[in-house]
Design a protein around this motif. Structure first.
Motif, mmCIF file in Angstrom:
data_model
loop_
_atom_site.group_PDB
_atom_site.id
_atom_site.type_symbol
_atom_site.label_atom_id
_atom_site.label_comp_id
_atom_site.label_asym_id
_atom_site.label_seq_id
_atom_site.Cartn_x
_atom_site.Cartn_y
_atom_site.Cartn_z
ATOM 1 N N GLN A 1 7.189 17.874 19.926
ATOM 2 C CA GLN A 1 7.016 16.609 19.220
ATOM 3 C C GLN A 1 7.058 17.054 17.754
ATOM 4 O OE1 GLN A 1 4.820 14.781 20.897
ATOM 5 N NE2 GLN A 1 4.390 15.420 22.550
ATOM 6 N N LEU A 2 7.521 16.242 17.439
ATOM 7 C CA LEU A 2 7.499 16.581 15.437
ATOM 8 C C LEU A 2 7.302 15.338 14.865
ATOM 9 C CD1 LEU A 2 11.774 16.254 16.399
ATOM 10 C CD2 LEU A 2 10.230 18.753 16.302
ATOM 11 N N PHE A 3 6.672 15.513 14.040
ATOM 12 C CA PHE A 3 5.710 14.491 13.494
ATOM 13 C C PHE A 3 5.785 14.844 11.707
ATOM 14 C CE2 PHE A 3 3.435 18.150 15.366
ATOM 15 C CZ PHE A 3 2.408 18.841 14.264
ATOM 16 N N PRO A 4 5.424 14.403 10.388
ATOM 17 C CA PRO A 4 5.500 13.048 10.821
ATOM 18 C C PRO A 4 7.169 12.448 11.456
ATOM 19 C CG PRO A 4 5.952 13.714 8.901
ATOM 20 C CD PRO A 4 5.493 15.228 9.474
ATOM 21 N N ASN A 5 6.822 11.597 12.294
ATOM 22 C CA ASN A 5 8.791 10.719 12.183
ATOM 23 C C ASN A 5 8.767 9.334 12.386
ATOM 24 O OD1 ASN A 5 11.221 11.030 13.553
ATOM 25 N ND2 ASN A 5 10.665 11.813 15.403
ATOM 26 N N PRO A 6 9.875 8.952 11.155
ATOM 27 C CA PRO A 6 10.277 9.413 10.214
ATOM 28 C C PRO A 6 9.200 10.453 9.255
ATOM 29 C CG PRO A 6 10.477 6.998 10.162
ATOM 30 C CD PRO A 6 9.185 6.986 11.283
ATOM 31 N N ALA A 7 10.356 11.482 8.519
ATOM 32 C CA ALA A 7 9.522 11.936 8.089
ATOM 33 C C ALA A 7 11.045 12.176 6.750
ATOM 34 C CB ALA A 7 9.883 13.868 9.147
ATOM 35 N N HIS A 8 9.867 12.819 5.750
ATOM 36 C CA HIS A 8 10.623 13.060 4.042
ATOM 37 C C HIS A 8 9.872 14.347 3.687
ATOM 38 C CE1 HIS A 8 12.277 11.988 0.596
ATOM 39 N NE2 HIS A 8 11.345 11.961 0.250
ATOM 40 N N ARG A 9 10.958 15.422 3.581
ATOM 41 C CA ARG A 9 11.596 16.204 2.806
ATOM 42 C C ARG A 9 10.791 17.772 3.925
ATOM 43 N NH1 ARG A 9 6.940 16.453 -2.627
ATOM 44 N NH2 ARG A 9 5.902 14.841 -0.765
ATOM 45 N N PHE A 10 9.873 17.049 4.964
ATOM 46 C CA PHE A 10 10.075 18.362 5.633
ATOM 47 C C PHE A 10 9.309 17.665 7.538
ATOM 48 C CE2 PHE A 10 5.513 17.213 3.611
ATOM 49 C CZ PHE A 10 5.250 17.485 5.082
ATOM 50 N N PHE A 11 9.273 18.080 8.491
ATOM 51 C CA PHE A 11 8.193 17.986 9.869
ATOM 52 C C PHE A 11 7.901 18.685 10.000
ATOM 53 C CE2 PHE A 11 12.269 18.642 11.350
ATOM 54 C CZ PHE A 11 12.538 19.372 12.186
ATOM 55 N N ARG A 12 6.566 18.682 10.624
ATOM 56 C CA ARG A 12 5.980 19.914 11.571
ATOM 57 C C ARG A 12 6.361 19.658 13.491
ATOM 58 N NH1 ARG A 12 2.174 18.500 8.043
ATOM 59 N NH2 ARG A 12 1.607 19.149 6.395
ATOM 60 N N PHE A 13 6.443 21.066 13.995
ATOM 61 C CA PHE A 13 6.413 20.835 15.094
ATOM 62 C C PHE A 13 5.698 21.952 16.037
ATOM 63 C CE2 PHE A 13 9.941 23.782 12.985
ATOM 64 C CZ PHE A 13 9.958 24.534 14.734
ATOM 65 N N ARG A 14 5.338 21.315 17.465
ATOM 66 C CA ARG A 14 4.790 22.485 17.690
ATOM 67 C C ARG A 14 5.691 23.340 19.364
ATOM 68 N NH1 ARG A 14 0.634 20.132 19.307
ATOM 69 N NH2 ARG A 14 -0.302 21.188 17.568
#
Length: 199
Positions: free
Chosen positions: A121-134
């Motif tokens: 699970q990737l978010f935010p998506n689309p992303a800019h500069r970084f993304f978070r995931f679990r």
């Protein structure tokens, strides 16, 4: 070529011809690793066929399959198509409606979150500069995350130590160019993938 929203299509004429399709619904949902698509028309005029198209970024679409239209009809028609190999994560689907004379138009897209087991699970998506995931893990573990471009080249990697189950991690993508990338997370629990759109 025009965009036609699925919520409502006005009846009548445009120029010297009748509107080809009155689309009253277009729905898509994930189920058991597939995506089911269903739509209905109230009327059709010289409608040759529908093409279901899929995109991971909402910009570039590829055909999934086609369904024959009803030609000319003033009765309710129901249609269905299954995408057996959906992209992991969020995908966008739209209908391309083609007339007998070859002209075509598009529906508004709908978004679907794939329910593929073990996907990231990737978010935010689309992303800019970084993304978070679990990460997908049931015990504290070390994981390695690689980011792969559309040509299969590794563009970035990062290691995380003693990751607890359910912990949300952050990945810096400020050095990457805009595009669509595959995210690979590997560790004792196996290999898990996701796709990220970098703006």
């Amino acid at each position: 070529n025009t965009m036609w929203p699925y919520q409502f299509i006005p009846t009548g004429t445009v120029g010297c011809g009748t509107l080809p399709v009155e689309l009253i619904s277009f729905d898509a949902w994930a189920s058991d690793g597939r995506v089911e698509l269903q739509w209905a028309t109230a009327s059709e005029f010289q409608n040759d066929y529908f093409t279901v198209e899929r995109s991971i970024d909402g910009v570039d679409y590829q055909a999934v399959g086609t369904v024959d239209g009803a030609g000319t009809s003033n009765e309710l028609k129901n249609y269905r198509l299954t995408d057996y190999r959906p992209d992991p994560g969020r995908a966008y689907y739209r209908l391309r409606q083609t007339d007998i004379d070859g002209t075509f138009s598009f529906s508004e897209p709908v978004a679907v979150e794939s329910d593929e087991p073990g996907r990231l699970q990737l978010f935010p998506n689309p992303a800019h500069r970084f993304f978070r995931f679990r990460p997908v893990t049931e015990v504290p573990t070390n994981i390695q995350v690689n980011i792969i471009d559309a040509f299969g080249s590794k563009k970035s990697e990062q290691y995380y130590s003693s990751v607890s189950p359910g912990k949300v991690l952050e990945y810096d993508i400020s050095s990457l160019l805009p595009g669509v990338y595959t995210v690979l997370s590997s560790g004792p629990s196996g290999l898990h993938t996701g796709r990220i759109v970098i703006k």
